[in-house]
Scaffold this motif. Sequence first.
Motif, short mmCIF file in Angstrom:
data_model
loop_
_atom_site.label_atom_id
_atom_site.label_comp_id
_atom_site.label_asym_id
_atom_site.label_seq_id
_atom_site.Cartn_x
_atom_site.Cartn_y
_atom_site.Cartn_z
N GLY A 1 63.77 56.00 10.88
CA GLY A 1 62.76 54.94 10.94
C GLY A 1 63.14 53.73 10.10
N GLY A 2 63.66 53.98 8.89
CA GLY A 2 64.04 52.88 8.01
C GLY A 2 65.15 52.04 8.59
N SER A 3 66.15 52.68 9.19
CA SER A 3 67.26 51.92 9.76
C SER A 3 66.80 51.04 10.92
N ILE A 4 65.93 51.56 11.77
CA ILE A 4 65.44 50.78 12.91
C ILE A 4 64.66 49.57 12.43
N LEU A 5 63.75 49.78 11.48
CA LEU A 5 62.92 48.69 10.98
C LEU A 5 63.74 47.67 10.20
N PHE A 6 64.65 48.15 9.35
CA PHE A 6 65.46 47.24 8.53
C PHE A 6 66.37 46.38 9.41
N VAL A 7 67.08 47.03 10.32
CA VAL A 7 67.99 46.30 11.21
C VAL A 7 67.23 45.28 12.04
N SER A 8 66.10 45.68 12.58
CA SER A 8 65.30 44.77 13.41
C SER A 8 64.82 43.58 12.60
N TYR A 9 64.36 43.84 11.37
CA TYR A 9 63.88 42.74 10.53
C TYR A 9 64.99 41.75 10.20
N ALA B 1 58.58 57.70 2.47
CA ALA B 1 59.57 58.65 2.98
C ALA B 1 60.95 58.58 2.35
N ALA B 2 61.25 57.54 1.56
CA ALA B 2 62.63 57.37 1.06
C ALA B 2 63.01 58.38 -0.01
N ASN B 3 62.02 58.90 -0.72
CA ASN B 3 62.27 59.89 -1.77
C ASN B 3 63.28 59.37 -2.81
N GLY B 4 63.16 58.09 -3.14
CA GLY B 4 64.02 57.51 -4.16
C GLY B 4 65.40 57.10 -3.69
N LYS B 5 65.72 57.31 -2.41
CA LYS B 5 67.03 56.97 -1.89
C LYS B 5 67.07 55.51 -1.44
N ASN B 6 68.26 54.92 -1.50
CA ASN B 6 68.44 53.52 -1.14
C ASN B 6 69.49 53.40 -0.04
N GLY B 7 69.07 53.03 1.15
CA GLY B 7 69.99 52.95 2.29
C GLY B 7 70.48 51.56 2.60
N ILE B 8 70.39 50.63 1.63
CA ILE B 8 70.71 49.23 1.89
C ILE B 8 72.13 49.05 2.42
N THR B 9 73.11 49.68 1.80
CA THR B 9 74.49 49.50 2.23
C THR B 9 74.68 49.97 3.68
N LEU B 10 74.19 51.16 3.98
CA LEU B 10 74.27 51.68 5.35
C LEU B 10 73.56 50.75 6.32
N PHE B 11 72.37 50.29 5.96
CA PHE B 11 71.58 49.45 6.86
C PHE B 11 72.26 48.11 7.11
N PHE B 12 72.90 47.55 6.08
CA PHE B 12 73.62 46.28 6.26
C PHE B 12 74.78 46.45 7.24
N ILE B 13 75.49 47.56 7.12
CA ILE B 13 76.59 47.83 8.06
C ILE B 13 76.06 47.94 9.48
N MET B 14 74.92 48.60 9.64
CA MET B 14 74.33 48.74 10.97
C MET B 14 73.90 47.39 11.53
N VAL B 15 73.33 46.52 10.67
CA VAL B 15 72.95 45.17 11.11
C VAL B 15 74.16 44.42 11.62
N SER B 16 75.26 44.48 10.87
CA SER B 16 76.46 43.74 11.28
C SER B 16 77.01 44.27 12.61
N ILE B 17 76.98 45.59 12.81
CA ILE B 17 77.47 46.17 14.08
C ILE B 17 76.63 45.68 15.25
N VAL B 18 75.30 45.74 15.09
CA VAL B 18 74.42 45.28 16.17
C VAL B 18 74.64 43.81 16.48
N LEU B 19 74.81 42.99 15.45
CA LEU B 19 75.01 41.56 15.65
C LEU B 19 76.35 41.27 16.32
N TRP B 20 77.40 42.01 15.97
CA TRP B 20 78.69 41.80 16.64
C TRP B 20 78.62 42.18 18.11
N ILE B 21 77.91 43.25 18.42
CA ILE B 21 77.73 43.64 19.83
C ILE B 21 76.98 42.54 20.57
#
Length: 294
Positions: A67-75, A179-199
């Motif tokens: 859920g976090g990746s979908i929302l973060f990438v979309s935003y 739902a994050a339970n203290g975890k930080n997915g910023i690096t992963l989410f940024f990589i996903m944003v860049s992949i979607v934008l390149w596509i």
Amino acid sequence: MNSKKATLIGLTAIFLWSLIVALIKEVSHYFGPIGGAALIYSLASIFLLISFGWTNLKDFPSKYLIGGSILFVSYEICLSLSIGYSTNSKQAIEIGMVNYLWPTVTILFSIIFNKQKANFLIIPGVCLSIIGICLVLGGDEGFSFKDMMSNIKDNPFSYGLALLGVFLWAAYCTLTARAANGKNGITLFFIMVSIVLWIKWILSGDVSPYFELDSIIYLVLAAFAMGIGYGAWNVGIMHGNVTLLATASYFIPVFSALVSALVLSTHLTVGFWKGALIVCLGSLLCWIATKPKS
């Protein structure tokens, strides 16, 4: 890390975020809206990997990861493209201001979905935030519904993306708190944003990147402000004075408009500045409304 140093790092993030609107607009001028955004997030991902490393995917709660990746990438796509597709510098700054409705909407989502308690100040806070945006979009002489609608009709795509982004980011913040339970997915989410934008860039036929000294400087600054800004903020809120950082963050719209006006050489009217300050005041009231009594 001591509290004062962490707080200073957190305040640095606020300054870096204030640069984002102007830098995204400048980068899109050289590389196009989609190509520019793809380059920014790709380079920002590298900055994040170098600065904060990688977190094993197994450590993330599945709900936050999906859920976090979908929302973060979309935003982030909404944010970057809404500014990139703005027709001029003034419109880019206005679109950036619409984006700063997110603190108010985030608090509303927290009340609705996370059962966050709030007092009566939430009502004037929300009203002031909306009034402030109306003033920002309402024309040179102050609020005018006709001028506001005319302004939006000039580029409904960008304004629409900015408003959609507000709700996506509020939803991301609400989900993260639960739902994050203290975890930080910023690096992963940024990589996903860049992949979607390149596509998207490959499929869109957007302009090819044009590299020169000025374009490279703006690109590096934008990626640094975007990536390191997120990282610095996390350091600040984990180890610094959270109350000071939260209060300062609600004035990012004014800082951002001021910096953007200087970088983009854009004149902003008295009505715009009144609206920007009212947006800050509304967001601040919403935050105060959720603070427990001493």
